[in-house]
Design a protein around this motif. Structure first.
Motif, PDB file in Angstrom:
ATOM      1  N   VAL A  98       0.840  -1.203   0.000  1.00 45.14           N
ATOM      2  CA  VAL A  98       0.000   0.000   0.000  1.00 45.14           C
ATOM      3  C   VAL A  98       0.876   1.254   0.000  1.00 45.14           C
ATOM      4  O   VAL A  98       0.600   2.215  -0.728  1.00 45.14           O
ATOM      5  N   ASN A  99       1.939   1.258   0.795  1.00 45.43           N
ATOM      6  CA  ASN A  99       2.846   2.409   0.805  1.00 45.43           C
ATOM      7  C   ASN A  99       3.499   2.615  -0.554  1.00 45.43           C
ATOM      8  O   ASN A  99       3.657   3.757  -1.008  1.00 45.43           O
ATOM      9  N   TRP A 101       2.217   1.826  -3.441  1.00 52.19           N
ATOM     10  CA  TRP A 101       1.168   2.382  -4.305  1.00 52.19           C
ATOM     11  C   TRP A 101       1.018   3.884  -4.065  1.00 52.19           C
ATOM     12  O   TRP A 101       1.029   4.675  -4.992  1.00 52.19           O
ATOM     13  N   ASN A 102       0.882   4.281  -2.802  1.00 51.35           N
ATOM     14  CA  ASN A 102       0.677   5.687  -2.467  1.00 51.35           C
ATOM     15  C   ASN A 102       1.875   6.553  -2.856  1.00 51.35           C
ATOM     16  O   ASN A 102       1.699   7.711  -3.238  1.00 51.35           O
ATOM     17  N   ARG A 103       3.061   6.012  -2.765  1.00 52.81           N
ATOM     18  CA  ARG A 103       4.253   6.777  -3.102  1.00 52.81           C
ATOM     19  C   ARG A 103       4.373   6.998  -4.611  1.00 52.81           C
ATOM     20  O   ARG A 103       4.835   8.045  -5.059  1.00 52.81           O
ATOM     21  N   ARG A 105       1.819   6.814  -7.014  1.00 55.82           N
ATOM     22  CA  ARG A 105       0.631   7.239  -7.744  1.00 55.82           C
ATOM     23  C   ARG A 105      -0.137   8.295  -6.970  1.00 55.82           C
ATOM     24  O   ARG A 105      -0.111   8.344  -5.750  1.00 55.82           O
ATOM     25  N   TRP A 107      -3.635   8.734  -7.460  1.00 53.05           N
ATOM     26  CA  TRP A 107      -4.940   8.165  -7.148  1.00 53.05           C
ATOM     27  C   TRP A 107      -4.898   6.663  -7.257  1.00 53.05           C
ATOM     28  O   TRP A 107      -4.168   6.125  -8.068  1.00 53.05           O
ATOM     29  N   LYS A 109      -5.963   7.123  -3.123  1.00 55.67           N
ATOM     30  CA  LYS A 109      -5.306   6.945  -1.829  1.00 55.67           C
ATOM     31  C   LYS A 109      -5.685   5.535  -1.382  1.00 55.67           C
ATOM     32  O   LYS A 109      -6.826   5.104  -1.535  1.00 55.67           O
ATOM     33  N   ALA A 110      -4.720   4.807  -0.853  1.00 58.18           N
ATOM     34  CA  ALA A 110      -4.969   3.452  -0.368  1.00 58.18           C
ATOM     35  C   ALA A 110      -4.663   3.402   1.123  1.00 58.18           C
ATOM     36  O   ALA A 110      -3.722   4.047   1.586  1.00 58.18           O
ATOM     37  N   TYR A 111      -5.463   2.641   1.858  1.00 55.60           N
ATOM     38  CA  TYR A 111      -5.202   2.494   3.288  1.00 55.60           C
ATOM     39  C   TYR A 111      -5.791   1.180   3.789  1.00 55.60           C
ATOM     40  O   TYR A 111      -6.628   0.548   3.135  1.00 55.60           O
ATOM     41  N   SER A 123      -9.682   1.926  -1.130  1.00 52.46           N
ATOM     42  CA  SER A 123      -9.240   2.968  -2.066  1.00 52.46           C
ATOM     43  C   SER A 123     -10.131   4.179  -1.838  1.00 52.46           C
ATOM     44  O   SER A 123     -11.279   4.031  -1.423  1.00 52.46           O
TER      45      SER A 123
END
Length: 173
Positions: A98-99, A101-103, A105, A107, A109-111, A123
């Motif tokens: 997830v980190n 992905w967020n770093r 991109r 869109w 936001k993933a958590y 998402s």
């Protein structure tokens, strides 16, 4: 007078260009659930209104909500919950994915959230439409929220550990 066009306009040598009206020039209107529903219906998407009054549906097996948030319900959030869940012991591995992905991109936001003894992956794409929203802007945000959410879930499918055991005590969607 010679020189760049912008300089000639500044100095009064060229007339100011006029903007021609187009279909994209519609004035913004207040965000409303009906407008979100109209967009979804226009695309042929199926959805329901849940007990909280939120629009929700399933895309590629994952649940998505179209939430209106904020003091005046001026914020539209497209939130997705992946159909897969993970054991609590997998939090570190899933968190790394997830980190990443967020770093890399913008869109969505993933958590991660712990729910009923398992880890769920979400998402989220949000926009504040306090001054109003055009149909084109609304369409772009909904398409972005759905498209990037489904894309993220598909991309992570092959990267994350798979446990085919059903999650404990989770109701069927």
């Amino acid at each position: 007078m010679s020189g760049p066009g912008w300089l000639l306009r500044v100095l009064g040598g060229l007339p100011k260009p006029t903007k021609r009206p187009s279909a994209d020039d519609e004035p913004p209107r207040p965000l409303a659930r009906d407008r979100i529903g109209d967009y979804l219906l226009g695309r042929g998407y199926r959805f329901v209104v849940d007990e909280d009054g939120d629009l929700t549906g399933t895309w590629d097996g994952s649940r998505f909500w179209f939430l209106m948030l904020g003091e005046h319900q001026e914020i539209l959030q497209v939130r997705g919950r992946w159909h897969r869940t993970f054991a609590l012991e997998q939090r570190a591995a899933v968190g790394l994915a997830v980190n990443d992905w967020n770093r890399e991109r913008i869109w969505p936001k993933a958590y991660l959230r712990e729910e009923d003894g398992v880890i769920a992956l979400y998402s989220e794409v949000s926009a504040d439409f306090e001054p109003g929203v055009t149909d084109l802007q609304l369409a772009q945000l909904v398409a972005c929220g759905l498209g990037t959410g489904v894309q993220m879930f598909a991309a992570l499918e092959g990267l994350l550990p798979r446990d085919d055991a059903p999650p404990p005590d989770l109701p069927d969607n």
